[in-house]
Design an enzyme around this catalytic site. Structure first.
Site, PDB file in Angstrom:
ATOM      1  N   LYS A  49      91.428  47.552 108.242  1.00 21.94           N
ATOM      2  CA  LYS A  49      91.484  48.303 106.979  1.00 21.94           C
ATOM      3  C   LYS A  49      92.709  49.211 106.920  1.00 21.94           C
ATOM      4  O   LYS A  49      93.275  49.427 105.853  1.00 21.94           O
ATOM      5  CB  LYS A  49      90.209  49.128 106.791  1.00 21.94           C
ATOM      6  CG  LYS A  49      89.018  48.269 106.412  1.00 21.94           C
ATOM      7  CD  LYS A  49      87.901  49.074 105.790  1.00 21.94           C
ATOM      8  CE  LYS A  49      86.823  48.142 105.274  1.00 21.94           C
ATOM      9  NZ  LYS A  49      85.683  48.846 104.693  1.00 21.94           N
ATOM     10  N   LYS A  61      86.891  37.100 105.834  1.00 20.08           N
ATOM     11  CA  LYS A  61      85.528  37.457 105.435  1.00 20.08           C
ATOM     12  C   LYS A  61      85.437  37.667 103.920  1.00 20.08           C
ATOM     13  O   LYS A  61      86.349  38.242 103.328  1.00 20.08           O
ATOM     14  CB  LYS A  61      85.148  38.760 106.164  1.00 20.08           C
ATOM     15  CG  LYS A  61      83.707  39.166 106.040  1.00 20.08           C
ATOM     16  CD  LYS A  61      83.462  40.517 106.694  1.00 20.08           C
ATOM     17  CE  LYS A  61      83.846  41.668 105.777  1.00 20.08           C
ATOM     18  NZ  LYS A  61      83.128  42.915 106.013  1.00 20.08           N
ATOM     19  N   LYS A  71      83.771  42.807  99.318  1.00 23.21           N
ATOM     20  CA  LYS A  71      83.769  43.366  97.959  1.00 23.21           C
ATOM     21  C   LYS A  71      85.112  43.978  97.598  1.00 23.21           C
ATOM     22  O   LYS A  71      85.452  44.088  96.433  1.00 23.21           O
ATOM     23  CB  LYS A  71      82.652  44.384  97.714  1.00 23.21           C
ATOM     24  CG  LYS A  71      82.179  45.208  98.866  1.00 23.21           C
ATOM     25  CD  LYS A  71      81.114  46.194  98.399  1.00 23.21           C
ATOM     26  CE  LYS A  71      79.976  46.277  99.372  1.00 23.21           C
ATOM     27  NZ  LYS A  71      80.353  46.779 100.702  1.00 23.21           N
TER      28      LYS A  71
HETATM   29  N1  AQP Z   1      81.056  38.263 104.352  1.00 18.51           N
HETATM   30  C1  AQP Z   1      79.977  38.710 104.940  1.00 18.51           C
HETATM   31  N2  AQP Z   1      79.140  37.876 105.595  1.00 18.51           N
HETATM   32  C2  AQP Z   1      78.005  38.311 106.195  1.00 18.51           C
HETATM   33  N3  AQP Z   1      77.615  39.618 106.165  1.00 18.51           N
HETATM   34  C3  AQP Z   1      78.420  40.481 105.524  1.00 18.51           C
HETATM   35  N4  AQP Z   1      78.326  41.814 105.306  1.00 18.51           N
HETATM   36  C4  AQP Z   1      79.382  42.227 104.577  1.00 18.51           C
HETATM   37  N5  AQP Z   1      80.177  41.194 104.291  1.00 18.51           N
HETATM   38  C5  AQP Z   1      79.613  40.097 104.866  1.00 18.51           C
HETATM   39  C6  AQP Z   1      77.243  42.634 105.810  1.00 18.51           C
HETATM   40  O1  AQP Z   1      76.783  43.449 104.750  1.00 18.51           O
HETATM   41  C7  AQP Z   1      76.374  44.703 105.288  1.00 18.51           C
HETATM   42  C8  AQP Z   1      76.981  45.814 104.513  1.00 18.51           C
HETATM   43  O2  AQP Z   1      78.369  45.836 104.703  1.00 18.51           O
HETATM   44  P1  AQP Z   1      79.163  47.071 104.102  1.00 18.51           P
HETATM   45  O3  AQP Z   1      79.151  47.022 102.652  1.00 18.51           O
HETATM   46  O4  AQP Z   1      78.654  48.324 104.678  1.00 18.51           O
HETATM   47  O5  AQP Z   1      80.598  46.939 104.672  1.00 18.51           O
HETATM   48  P2  AQP Z   1      81.480  45.712 104.979  1.00 18.51           P
HETATM   49  O6  AQP Z   1      80.919  44.937 106.121  1.00 18.51           O
HETATM   50  O7  AQP Z   1      82.867  46.271 105.169  1.00 18.51           O
HETATM   51  O8  AQP Z   1      81.364  44.830 103.665  1.00 18.51           O
HETATM   52  P3  AQP Z   1      82.481  44.488 102.644  1.00 18.51           P
HETATM   53  O9  AQP Z   1      81.887  43.689 101.529  1.00 18.51           O
HETATM   54  O10 AQP Z   1      83.647  43.869 103.369  1.00 18.51           O
HETATM   55  O11 AQP Z   1      82.849  45.905 102.078  1.00 18.51           O
HETATM   56  P4  AQP Z   1      84.275  46.566 101.894  1.00 18.51           P
HETATM   57  O12 AQP Z   1      85.114  45.522 101.211  1.00 18.51           O
HETATM   58  O13 AQP Z   1      84.038  47.785 101.061  1.00 18.51           O
HETATM   59  O14 AQP Z   1      84.776  46.894 103.271  1.00 18.51           O
HETATM   60  C9  AQP Z   1      76.736  44.702 106.769  1.00 18.51           C
HETATM   61  O15 AQP Z   1      75.598  44.392 107.522  1.00 18.51           O
HETATM   62  C10 AQP Z   1      77.749  43.618 106.864  1.00 18.51           C
HETATM   63  O16 AQP Z   1      77.764  43.017 108.150  1.00 18.51           O
END
Ligand code: AQP
Length: 351
Positions: A127, A210, A213
């Protein structure tokens, strides 16, 4: 600091099974969040274990969030949780900032965790990128707040996607160091639960990245707010190679995009990837993608419809989050008060 004392292994048996997990309201929820986390949260709730689920708004602000959007996204995520099957009576559902124990324990953990531990976190490196001097201090300390989220409830298990594995290991390191430093067996060694066919859902535009969002391309993900047409279009346009699906799993090894679509199909259908290949091996994407699109629409559309209905009454969503926060606080407050006592802080204020 007290002399390090080994935590007795047998202390693990003393902890009541409790699940904690959270999702950042840093954008709309994605299919990755749904399959990797939310769907599993519902399964755990339905198994009858005590479940505490949190919209981690304090994590979200480790990168810039527009205040009005953050409020909207938090409510939308809460609606998404309920629409996906979280029952706010059987589970505790709340937003993190309403329970001050999280921030309080995070500070203690900032003083337990080591800088070196944090700088090894791959999510921080991803990040921060080349911009590490300019990102917030909160982004660097993110895993200490995450450990506080979990340990404020002495949670024994955390369902998460694969990307959170390293943070969970750090949570255990923090718990062990706290226990050792103070000579107590206070915190459990929390276990991650990384299970199912979709522990890592990949971007629809790049099978090595991955699904996220915060990805600038909306075409890279399926959002929980996407309507049936949009879902079908995004799947039809998903990047793939020109070959048909292989006849065994081995054939997916060097085909990240094909493997991703097979895993998504498996997770949505409640099948294994082997079963999907058994049914669709040899099929060209021209026929597999429409089958996947139909399946995705049939699973996701009822959730989207219910989410939109719930969003008509934001006062009710706020009420649910407030009630959840009070129930969460009732568990976390005495735990954090005991932490202050263990650390040696005087608690004499008359309330
Ligand atoms: N692509 C993914 N596949 C499987 N699991 C996922 N999770 C997120 N993306 C995937 C799981 O969702 C939970 C919440 O994640 P988060 O929102 O706290 O943060 P993150 O993992 O950083 O998710 P994002 O969508 O990538 O958010 P941003 O873009 O804001 O950083 C966790 O259990 C995560 O493993």
């Amino acid at each position: 600091m007290a002399e390090p004392v080994q935590t007795p292994q047998s202390s693990q048996t003393a902890f009541k099974p409790r699940i904690f997990s959270g999702i950042q309201p840093s954008g709309g929820l994605t299919l990755g969040n749904y399959l990797g986390a939310l769907k599993r949260f519902v399964e755990k709730q339905n198994e009858g274990i005590e479940t505490v689920y949190c919209l981690v708004d304090m994590h979200a602000i480790t990168v810039w969030q527009d205040p009005a959007k953050l409020r909207q996204q938090t409510r939308e995520a809460a609606a998404g949780f309920i629409a996906a099957g979280i029952d706010p009576v059987r589970s505790i559902l709340f937003n993190q900032s309403q329970v001050t124990a999280h921030a309080e324990l995070a500070w203690i953990f900032n003083c337990v965790a080591r800088m070196g531990w944090m700088s090894r976190m791959t999510q921080f490196k991803d990040k921060a990128g080349k911009n590490s001097e300019n990102v917030s201090l909160g982004l660097f300390a993110y895993p200490a707040l995450m450990a506080a989220d979990i340990l404020a409830y002495k949670a024994t298990h955390v369902p998460v996607g694969e990307d959170q594995k390293q943070h969970l290991e750090l949570c255990r390191d923090i718990a062990a160091k706290f226990n050792n430093d103070f000579g107590v067996a206070f915190f459990p060694m929390t276990e991650p639960l990384i299970e199912g066919a979709a522990t890592r859902v990949m971007s629809l535009r790049d099978g090595t990245k991955k699904m996220s969002k915060s990805d600038p391309s909306d075409q890279s993900r399926i959002n929980l707010t996407d309507d049936a047409d949009t879902i079908a279009k995004k799947i039809r346009k998903a990047k793939t190679d020109p070959e048909p699906l292989p006849s065994d799993l081995e054939g997916l090894k060097d085909r990240p995009e094909a493997r991703n679509l097979v895993n998504i199909y498996a997770a949505l259908a409640g099948m294994t990837a082997e079963e999907v290949i058994r049914d669709h091996g040899g099929a060209p994407f021209g026929s597999f993608k429409p089958a996947l699109a139909d399946l995705a629409v049939s699973v996701m559309s009822p959730i989207t419809t219910e989410m939109n209905r719930l969003m008509q009454d934001v006062a009710e969503i706020d009420r649910i989050l407030g009630e959840g926060a009070a129930r969460a606080d009732a568990i976390a407050r005495p735990i954090v008060d005991e932490v202050y006592d263990i650390v040696g802080m005087i608690r004499s204020r008359v309330i």
